[in-house]
Design an enzyme around this catalytic site. Structure first.
Site, PDB file in Angstrom:
ATOM      1  N   LYS A 116       0.789  -1.233   0.000  1.00 29.80           N
ATOM      2  CA  LYS A 116       0.000   0.000   0.000  1.00 29.80           C
ATOM      3  C   LYS A 116       0.820   1.283   0.000  1.00 29.80           C
ATOM      4  O   LYS A 116       0.434   2.248  -0.642  1.00 29.80           O
ATOM      5  CB  LYS A 116      -0.985   0.001   1.174  1.00 29.80           C
ATOM      6  CG  LYS A 116      -1.928  -1.205   1.209  1.00 29.80           C
ATOM      7  CD  LYS A 116      -2.670  -1.435  -0.097  1.00 29.80           C
ATOM      8  CE  LYS A 116      -3.431  -2.744  -0.086  1.00 29.80           C
ATOM      9  NZ  LYS A 116      -3.769  -3.234  -1.417  1.00 29.80           N
ATOM     10  N   GLU A 200      -2.511   6.251   8.015  1.00 29.95           N
ATOM     11  CA  GLU A 200      -3.150   7.218   7.129  1.00 29.95           C
ATOM     12  C   GLU A 200      -3.982   8.128   8.013  1.00 29.95           C
ATOM     13  O   GLU A 200      -4.416   7.709   9.089  1.00 29.95           O
ATOM     14  CB  GLU A 200      -4.132   6.488   6.184  1.00 29.95           C
ATOM     15  CG  GLU A 200      -3.589   6.195   4.832  1.00 29.95           C
ATOM     16  CD  GLU A 200      -4.598   5.434   3.972  1.00 29.95           C
ATOM     17  OE1 GLU A 200      -5.816   5.632   4.126  1.00 29.95           O
ATOM     18  OE2 GLU A 200      -4.144   4.627   3.148  1.00 29.95           O
ATOM     19  N   ARG A 292      -7.522  -6.666  -9.836  1.00 29.01           N
ATOM     20  CA  ARG A 292      -8.274  -7.907 -10.080  1.00 29.01           C
ATOM     21  C   ARG A 292      -9.740  -7.556 -10.317  1.00 29.01           C
ATOM     22  O   ARG A 292     -10.134  -6.405 -10.172  1.00 29.01           O
ATOM     23  CB  ARG A 292      -8.181  -8.795  -8.842  1.00 29.01           C
ATOM     24  CG  ARG A 292      -8.637  -8.043  -7.597  1.00 29.01           C
ATOM     25  CD  ARG A 292      -8.849  -8.939  -6.399  1.00 29.01           C
ATOM     26  NE  ARG A 292      -8.996  -8.184  -5.178  1.00 29.01           N
ATOM     27  CZ  ARG A 292     -10.102  -7.621  -4.745  1.00 29.01           C
ATOM     28  NH1 ARG A 292     -11.210  -7.695  -5.471  1.00 29.01           N
ATOM     29  NH2 ARG A 292     -10.142  -6.959  -3.609  1.00 29.01           N
TER      30      ARG A 292
END
Lengths: 450, 73
Positions: A116, A200, A292
């Site tokens: 990430k 975050e 995906r």
């Protein structure tokens, strides 16, 4: 085009991919663990292959077993579905080295987006809107606290190698931070094979809005609009819809266009979803990119008329986007999906067990994707999702009505399900008004309890 | 002294055994962690006491309502 495709997954997505392969006239190989022997969708495959015992790490996550299936079946492509090995770059690489096409982006993109903090760095370089975050946290507690202070509390601790909301923990202050980091690391190590976590800024009452992208191996990339997936429990989606309510079409299309441009510049080359958080101020910030097919791809299919699974396969086979997609894409009507989980509707604790009764609704305008059938066992080994109920209608209000009707008509006995919780949310005033955010389920169920 | 049976609320597999026989525990302490459907769910004691028995080990399958630990409280 491919000759024979191995579907390296189970349940609803295995059924969905097998249907696409059948419609395309391709040979298919379905794999199954001991727990899934006799599953209804296996009958849709040209061949089936047992790959090991029930625990996922001994079957659906066993890379060697799957590579062995590729060799024995002489397949020329593998569809990973979602979950399991779908975002495992090393596996994609192994498949490729076996001389078999991995139906997904090139392994480099899985690698880049799978971590990430690296993904955030990469996306930021291409101009993706982004909130503040840290690098991977060091071991030192002082340094962790300093990283959090630099962002400003509250913060969210997230596994760098993760997805599906697993191991994501908020911290309001430094005391909570230490515990959250420790727990997140433990869950990350087990779930994703790396204990790396990062911070975050915690966006309060955010909406989760994501953008469907499709690219080819010839440098073309486009978007298929957005989905709102704000209605979540434990950071996992429950209700998903397209288009996102309450966002002007021009604005949604502009952001989607910006994302498609970034994908084109980066050289992305298959299906993907860019997930964004939308704050109460209406600003978007990059959350992550899933390299995906997405669980909620069906709502996009309903409003655009594009079969995303077939499109993904055709792109992987080397066809150009211009051949795969219609010249003009547009959003028609409104589609909503509810995920039906085998779980307690209040505590959300898993509720495995035998499906003594399992009768999906059969109304027109209602699409049910499932890998289960009456009499089958929902085991503790896999994800609790037992079905997806997708509806399409001319307006959002009618789609909500239709989905409520479909969920009410869905007869399930055995495991407990989240259907009562999903209905409570769909009928709530904030949901109907389109005032969705990621804390809505908790708010609605809290209100119901009072 | 009361005998307290601690039960698993869910069906799954034992992921971790946190408490040992002889150990003193407080109400709210996690004795065992069960894994089910990709979730970790703690088995928590509602009462304080001393752990008398842990009836499961890691990787054991447990059923909903199964007694997994016994305390003297």
């Amino acid at each position: 085009m491919f000759n024979k495709v191995v579907v390296a997954n189970r349940g609803a997505v295995a059924a969905r991919v097998l249907r696409a392969l059948n419609e395309m006239g391709l040979h298919s190989v379905a794999v199954y663990s001991e727990a899934d022997a006799g599953a209804p969708y296996l009958a849709m495959a040209s061949e089936t292959c047992a790959i090991g015992p029930a625990p996922a790490r001994e079957s659906y996550l066993d890379q060697d077993a799957l590579i062995d299936v590729l060799r024995r079946s002489h397949a020329d492509a593998l569809h990973p579905g979602y979950g399991f090995l779908s975002e495992n770059a090393a596996f994609a690489q192994k498949v490729t080295q076996t001389g078999v096409r991995f139906i997904g982006p090139s392994p480099q993109w899985i690698e880049a987006m799978g971590h990430k903090t690296r993904a955030r760095g990469l996306a930021a370089r291409y101009g993706m809107p982004m909130s503040q975050g840290s690098e991977v946290l060091p071991a030192d507690a002082q340094a962790i606290a300093a990283a959090a202070r630099a962002i400003g509390f509250p913060v969210l601790v997230k596994p760098a190698g993760g997805g599906g909301g697993i191991g994501m923990l908020p911290a309001q202050d430094e005391a909570q931070l230490t515990q959250a980091v420790e727990r997140s690391r433990s869950m990350a190590a087990r779930g994703f094979g790396t204990a790396d976590v990062y911070l975050e800024r915690l966006i309060e009452r955010p909406r989760h809005v994501e953008f469907q992208v499709l690219a080819d191996a010839h440098g073309a990339a486009t978007h298929l609009f957005e989905r709102d997936c704000s209605t979540q429990r434990r950071n996992q989606k429950v209700i998903e819809e397209a288009p996102a309510p309450g966002i002007e079409r021009n604005r949604a299309t502009a952001v989607a266009g910006q994302i498609a441009d970034i994908m084109r510049k980066m050289g992305y080359d298959n299906i993907g979803t860019v997930e964004m958080l939308m704050g109460v101020d209406g600003c978007f910030s990059f959350l992550e990119m899933n390299t995906r097919l997405q669980v909620e791809h069906g709502v996009t299919e309903e409003v655009t008329g594009v079969d995303l699974v077939q499109a993904q396969i055709r792109s992987a086979a080397g066809e150009k986007l211009a051949e795969i997609l219609p010249a003009r894409l547009e959003v028609r009507g409104h589609a909503i999906q509810a995920r039906v989980y085998a779980e307690d509707p209040r505590s959300f604790h898993p509720s495995p067990g035998k499906l003594k009764v399992f009768r999906p609704p059969r109304d027109p305008g209602v699409r049910v994707e499932t890998g289960y059938a009456e009499g089958r066992d929902v085991t503790p080994h896999y994800d609790p999702m037992i079905a997806k109920v997708i509806v399409h209608a001319p307006t959002r209000a009618r789609a909500i009505e239709r989905l409520c009707g479909a969920l009410e008509a869905f007869e399930i006995q055995g495991p407990k399900t989240n259907i009562p919780a999903a209905l409570a949310v769909l009928r709530s005033e904030p949901f109907r008004a389109g005032r969705v955010h990621t804390g809505l389920i908790a708010e609605v169920l809290g209100q119901t309890a009072n | 002294m009361a005998r307290i049976e601690v039960k698993s609320e869910i069906t799954g597999t034992v992921w971790q055994v946190k408490a040992k026989p002889g150990e003193k525990v407080e109400s709210g302490d996690t004795l065992i962690v069960i894994e089910s459907m990709k979730m970790e769910i703690p088995v928590i004691t509602e009462d304080p006491g001393t752990v008398k028995e842990i009836r499961v080990k890691e990787k054991d399958a447990v059923a909903e309502g199964q007694v997994v630990a016994v305390l003297d409280g």
